[in-house]
Design an enzyme around this catalytic site. Structure first.
Site, PDB file in Angstrom:
ATOM      1  N   PHE A  65      33.183  39.608  43.392  1.00 15.85           N
ATOM      2  CA  PHE A  65      34.345  38.735  43.200  1.00 15.85           C
ATOM      3  C   PHE A  65      34.355  37.744  44.359  1.00 15.85           C
ATOM      4  CE2 PHE A  65      38.998  37.957  43.710  1.00 15.85           C
ATOM      5  CZ  PHE A  65      39.327  37.580  42.412  1.00 15.85           C
ATOM      6  N   THR A 122      37.491  34.565  48.372  1.00 17.31           N
ATOM      7  CA  THR A 122      37.860  34.280  49.759  1.00 17.31           C
ATOM      8  C   THR A 122      36.882  33.317  50.422  1.00 17.31           C
ATOM      9  OG1 THR A 122      38.874  36.468  49.969  1.00 17.31           O
ATOM     10  CG2 THR A 122      38.288  35.334  52.013  1.00 17.31           C
ATOM     11  N   GLU A 123      37.433  32.392  51.212  1.00 14.40           N
ATOM     12  CA  GLU A 123      36.620  31.434  51.953  1.00 14.40           C
ATOM     13  C   GLU A 123      36.979  31.503  53.433  1.00 14.40           C
ATOM     14  OE1 GLU A 123      36.718  27.508  50.306  1.00 14.40           O
ATOM     15  OE2 GLU A 123      36.237  28.188  48.268  1.00 14.40           O
ATOM     16  N   GLU A 133      42.557  42.771  49.004  1.00 12.01           N
ATOM     17  CA  GLU A 133      43.359  42.449  47.814  1.00 12.01           C
ATOM     18  C   GLU A 133      44.763  41.967  48.173  1.00 12.01           C
ATOM     19  OE1 GLU A 133      40.512  43.730  47.431  1.00 12.01           O
ATOM     20  OE2 GLU A 133      40.513  45.239  45.842  1.00 12.01           O
ATOM     21  N   GLU A 182      51.520  41.873  54.536  1.00 10.32           N
ATOM     22  CA  GLU A 182      52.473  40.772  54.690  1.00 10.32           C
ATOM     23  C   GLU A 182      52.576  39.956  53.408  1.00 10.32           C
ATOM     24  OE1 GLU A 182      51.477  42.647  58.157  1.00 10.32           O
ATOM     25  OE2 GLU A 182      50.012  41.546  56.935  1.00 10.32           O
TER      26      GLU A 182
END
Length: 379
Positions: free
Chosen positions: A123, A126-127, A363, A367
């Site tokens: 998947f 995220t970068e 995931e 926060e």
């Protein structure tokens, strides 16, 4: 209101527990120490039908409820967080978006392999500059004829070095904001799909985590997942399911901590009696038992909502938040109960202590979950 699992679910839980004790417990420490992907374990899980147990039968799955997959994840986590994480990841962040948004040709291409455990997915969302703020991603996909040309980089991508298919996200229309993000199913070996830095992690070390780089990556138009502009929606849907998986994994880790604490406190003798007879230890264990029951009900409720076709996004966030912090809280207590023995490398309590931190980050951070929950309450 019925809190009872079906006979089939109880049997599956029991079988997975036996499987974990026989095949996972003996190698869990090695998986951690060597940062070793448990390939052989997943081959066995695939043979038992546990990788695709909740996928439709038409794609080689077992047709069971989603809750059943989460029960399997929890039982695996009692022995090895890496195995549990990769099990839930395969369904939540790879299988679910394909089942929910792919066309029939795409499902036929990828689902049977995922259900059998013979194919591995990644998947790629995220970068380096886009974690919680998914919409700040910079990877772009420019359409040219019947192809998209992708450029950009992703980071902290689980399974990148092993993946047969990448569920990847890129902007096809930057001017549209989040509604301009699209999703793609990109096979390994696609020209311009490159692997970057590989990361060594403090916990869940058996899962392989790397950078992925798209450098003029040529992706056929029929690899588009869903419609153009649906990428953000697809990502959020996958993360909702993934959060229930993290919650189940966290509950399993917490249960593993309780298992170890009970065993050790009965065996460890100080002042001429087992430390389990000391009130301080009893209170630690009582608090663990109460929190684990609460955690289990939360994740099972979120999974049940999904199975019923009802909204479950907020329930998933509540479950992930509580279960992950429960596991973190009690992994500390498990080490404390064992003292120096829990502090040394090789102890299961020490391994869980390191593993559990992922559950408060992956995931969506704790926060971020609080932001989602507060938004639903204050709306």
């Amino acid at each position: 209101m019925d809190f009872k699992l079906s006979e089939e679910q109880e049997l599956i839980k029991s079988n997975v527990r036996e499987f974990a004790l026989k095949y996972i417990e003996p190698v869990a420490a090695e998986i951690d120490a060597d940062s070793k992907q448990p390939v052989e374990i997943f081959e066995k899980l695939g043979e038992l039908g546990m990788m695709g147990i909740s996928y439709p039968a038409q794609y080689g799955g077992g047709g069971a409820e989603f809750l059943t997959t989460m029960l399997v994840t929890e039982e695996l986590a009692r022995s090895c967080a890496t195995t549990a994480f990769l099990h839930s990841y395969s369904y939540g962040l790879v299988g679910h978006p394909i089942l929910t948004f792919a066309n029939e040709e795409q499902k036929q291409r990828w689902m049977p392999g995922l259900a059998s455990g013979k194919l591995v997915g990644a998947f790629a969302l995220t970068e380096p500059g886009a974690g919680t703020d998914v919409s700040s991603a910079t990877t772009v996909a420019v359409k040219k004829g019947n192809e998209y040309i992708l450029n950009g980089s992703k980071t902290f991508i689980t399974n990148a070095i092993l993946a047969d298919v990448f569920v990847a996200f890129a902007y096809t229309d930057r001017s549209a904001g989040a509604k301009g993000m699209s999703a793609f199913l990109i096979p390994k070996g696609t020209p311009g799909l490159l692997l970057g830095q590989h990361f060594e992690k403090m916990g869940v070390r058996g899962s392989q985590t790397s950078e992925v780089v798209f450098k003029d990556c040529v992706v056929p138009a029929d690899c588009l997942l869903g419609q153009e502009g649906q990428g953000f929606k697809i990502a959020m849907s996958a993360l909702d399911v993934g959060r229930i998986g993290i919650a189940a994994m966290s509950t399993g880790i917490a249960q593993g901590c309780l298992d170890e604490s009970v065993k050790y406190s009965k065996e460890r003798v100080q002042f001429k009696k087992p430390i389990a007879s000391q009130q301080a230890i009893q209170w630690f264990i009582a608090n663990m038992a109460v929190d684990i029951d609460a955690a289990r009900f939360l994740y099972m409720y979120a999974a049940w909502l999904k199975d019923q076709g009802r909204p479950y996004s907020v329930a998933a966030s509540k479950a992930k938040l509580f279960c992950s912090e429960c596991a973190a809280r009690h992994s500390t207590k498990a080490v404390q109960i064992q003292g120096g023995y829990g502090f040394v490398k090789g102890s299961k309590a020490e391994r869980f202590y390191r593993d559990v931190k992922l559950t408060e980050i992956g995931e969506g951070t704790s926060e971020a979950q609080r932001m989602i929950i507060a938004g639903s309450v204050l709306r």
